[in-house]
Write a protein that holds these residues in place. Sequence first.
Motif, PDB file in Angstrom:
ATOM      1  N   ASP A   1       3.447   9.699  11.701  1.00 26.14           N
ATOM      2  CA  ASP A   1       4.260  10.947  11.400  1.00 26.14           C
ATOM      3  C   ASP A   1       4.400  10.876   9.896  1.00 26.14           C
ATOM      4  O   ASP A   1       5.517  10.891   9.196  1.00 26.14           O
ATOM      5  N   THR A   2       3.246  11.374   9.371  1.00 23.23           N
ATOM      6  CA  THR A   2       2.911  11.435   7.774  1.00 23.23           C
ATOM      7  C   THR A   2       4.196  12.121   6.915  1.00 23.23           C
ATOM      8  O   THR A   2       4.615  11.513   5.973  1.00 23.23           O
ATOM      9  N   VAL A   3       4.691  13.240   7.692  1.00 27.50           N
ATOM     10  CA  VAL A   3       5.800  13.695   6.695  1.00 27.50           C
ATOM     11  C   VAL A   3       7.314  13.935   7.193  1.00 27.50           C
ATOM     12  O   VAL A   3       8.141  14.501   6.710  1.00 27.50           O
TER      13      VAL A   3
ATOM     14  N   ARG B   1       0.928  -1.159   0.022  1.00 27.41           N
ATOM     15  CA  ARG B   1      -0.119  -0.015   0.134  1.00 27.41           C
ATOM     16  C   ARG B   1       0.977   1.110  -0.116  1.00 27.41           C
ATOM     17  O   ARG B   1       1.180   1.987  -1.039  1.00 27.41           O
ATOM     18  N   ASP B   2       1.295   1.693   1.262  1.00 23.78           N
ATOM     19  CA  ASP B   2       2.235   2.746   1.186  1.00 23.78           C
ATOM     20  C   ASP B   2       3.474   2.470   0.199  1.00 23.78           C
ATOM     21  O   ASP B   2       4.011   3.504  -0.517  1.00 23.78           O
ATOM     22  N   GLY B   3       4.228   1.369   0.149  1.00 27.14           N
ATOM     23  CA  GLY B   3       5.298   1.006  -0.676  1.00 27.14           C
ATOM     24  C   GLY B   3       4.838   1.222  -2.071  1.00 27.14           C
ATOM     25  O   GLY B   3       5.804   1.797  -2.826  1.00 27.14           O
TER      26      GLY B   3
ATOM     27  N   VAL C   1      -9.960  -3.407   8.281  1.00 27.21           N
ATOM     28  CA  VAL C   1     -10.080  -2.129   7.574  1.00 27.21           C
ATOM     29  C   VAL C   1      -9.353  -0.991   8.553  1.00 27.21           C
ATOM     30  O   VAL C   1      -9.462  -1.222   9.514  1.00 27.21           O
ATOM     31  N   HIS C   2      -8.573  -0.163   7.663  1.00 25.86           N
ATOM     32  CA  HIS C   2      -7.916   0.816   8.185  1.00 25.86           C
ATOM     33  C   HIS C   2      -8.616   2.109   7.415  1.00 25.86           C
ATOM     34  O   HIS C   2      -8.388   2.427   6.311  1.00 25.86           O
ATOM     35  N   THR C   3      -9.078   2.928   8.278  1.00 30.91           N
ATOM     36  CA  THR C   3      -9.531   4.177   7.799  1.00 30.91           C
ATOM     37  C   THR C   3      -8.762   5.382   8.452  1.00 30.91           C
ATOM     38  O   THR C   3      -8.255   5.112   9.615  1.00 30.91           O
TER      39      THR C   3
HETATM   40  C1  LIG Z   1      -2.726   6.528   5.940  1.00 26.80           C
HETATM   41  C2  LIG Z   1      -1.665   7.043   6.831  1.00 26.80           C
HETATM   42  C3  LIG Z   1      -1.430   5.956   7.818  1.00 26.80           C
HETATM   43  C4  LIG Z   1      -0.235   7.352   6.197  1.00 26.80           C
HETATM   44  O1  LIG Z   1       0.028   6.368   5.081  1.00 26.80           O
HETATM   45  C5  LIG Z   1       0.530   8.306   6.577  1.00 26.80           C
HETATM   46  O2  LIG Z   1      -0.127   9.148   7.401  1.00 26.80           O
HETATM   47  O3  LIG Z   1       1.546   8.407   6.175  1.00 26.80           O
END
Ligand SMILES: CC(C)C(=O)C(=O)O
Length: 389
Positions: free
Chosen positions: A176-178, A19-21, A102-104
């Motif tokens: 820590d999104t950023v 997903r994030d990868g 589920v991740h919201t």
């Molecule tokens: C969806 C969230 C967990 C995310 O990928 C982020 O904040 O970086």
Amino acid sequence: MNDQHHAKPKLVIFDTTLRDGEQSPGAAMTAAEKMEIALELERLGVDVIEAGFPASSPGDLAAVKAIAGRVKDSAVCGLARASDGDVDKAIEAVRDAARPRVHTFIASSPLHMAKKLRLPPEEVLERAKAAVKRARDGVADVEFSPEDAGRSEPDFLCRIIEAAIGAGATTINIPDTVGYRLPEEFAALVRDMMERVPNADKAVFSVHCHDDLGMAVANSLAAVQAGARQVECTINGIGERAGNAALEELVMAVKTRGEAFPCRVEVDATRILALSRLVAATTGMAVQRNKAVVGVNAFAHESGIHQDGVLKDRSTYEIMRAEDVGWDSNSLPLGKLSGRSAVRQRLAALGHELDDGAMDRFFALFKERADSKRFIYDEDLHALRTELG
Ligand SMILES: CC(C)C(=O)C(=O)O
Ligand SMILES: CC(=O)SCCNC(=O)CCNC(=O)[C@H](O)C(C)(C)COP(=O)(O)OP(=O)(O)OC[C@H]1O[C@@H](n2cnc3c(N)ncnc32)[C@H](O)[C@@H]1OP(=O)(O)O
């Protein structure tokens, strides 16, 4: 492993390579590629596989659904914005999994709420509650993330987390999104939330760190020391922008420095290297040579003083065993900075035993050649031996 080790709670390893990868520019994967990686992640023993973002495309929904149908030992998770449509698609994608999740998420920082969502905080809070509740109507295991938690106001963060748990969230993830936070600050934020949110004991606290300042792993580990019991990570640290915390680094840090952590990890680390290579080949994102654990230099020693130490006792320069993460062995490549010990050892392995005098002359020839060549290979050693006469 001793009893004390087993007495520690297990750290939940949540892998988000798929997903994030996949958000790394250029790293999009086909459903078949995602399946192959998911099955390897299951063999590695990760607890949760975030397989995709089902509302992002029909293909991704189908890919997550297929993974949910095959994977048995790991939970399979789908990501969803805090909207009915996204949550319904995520439920549809994972509902057949042995362990569906589920991740919201919805952003909670003043900046993201005002500029991106263009919603007042009270509306964001209501949407978070509604999304968690809707997800809970479909599956029992629901994770909620206040996106950009690292830059959110702690009081509002407490309120939205309390509301999400009240609505049924079983895991609260602090992203820590950023990649803005420093380890001590991030640990303090997680500790603060776990202490101040009244119903915090009803959820597992998780962290999701990005590497914009190169601190994703350090921040995650600091949070684990502060009480987090789930870490979100990716193979090779791939992910949005500079990437996510690298699974292989987190796992080996906790395994190698077990005494420093209040929990244990249970994955088959010997599968790490093969998985790293599979992810690199699939995504086209090559692993840098000096990458911890999985880079080709991670267990290679070319400097003479180090080679000599390692030949006498590997622990002089190795804190982990290469074999424990899937390498056949460590390695001692020969080059300009190598010393007699390693050269003599390699020559002997090739069947060339030299007395001290011959070795001195050979070593002089070796250094001369190495000054003009990056690596001295076995063929070079044979040729130099012939030259020596
Ligand atoms: C969806 C969230 C967990 C995310 O990928 C982020 O904040 O970086
Ligand atoms: C931090 C993270 O990593 S979050 C995950 C990021 N991953 C991705 O974005 C990959 C998948 N994304 C996609 O395929 C697309 O962006 C889609 C299908 C989800 C949405 O596409 P579109 O409908 O065209 O919207 P677009 O991407 O342009 O904009 C995002 C919209 O979602 C809204 N939004 C963003 N986050 C959330 C959230 N958590 N909850 C609700 N709405 C949100 C934005 O405000 C914007 O809404 P607006 O169009 O009303 O202004």
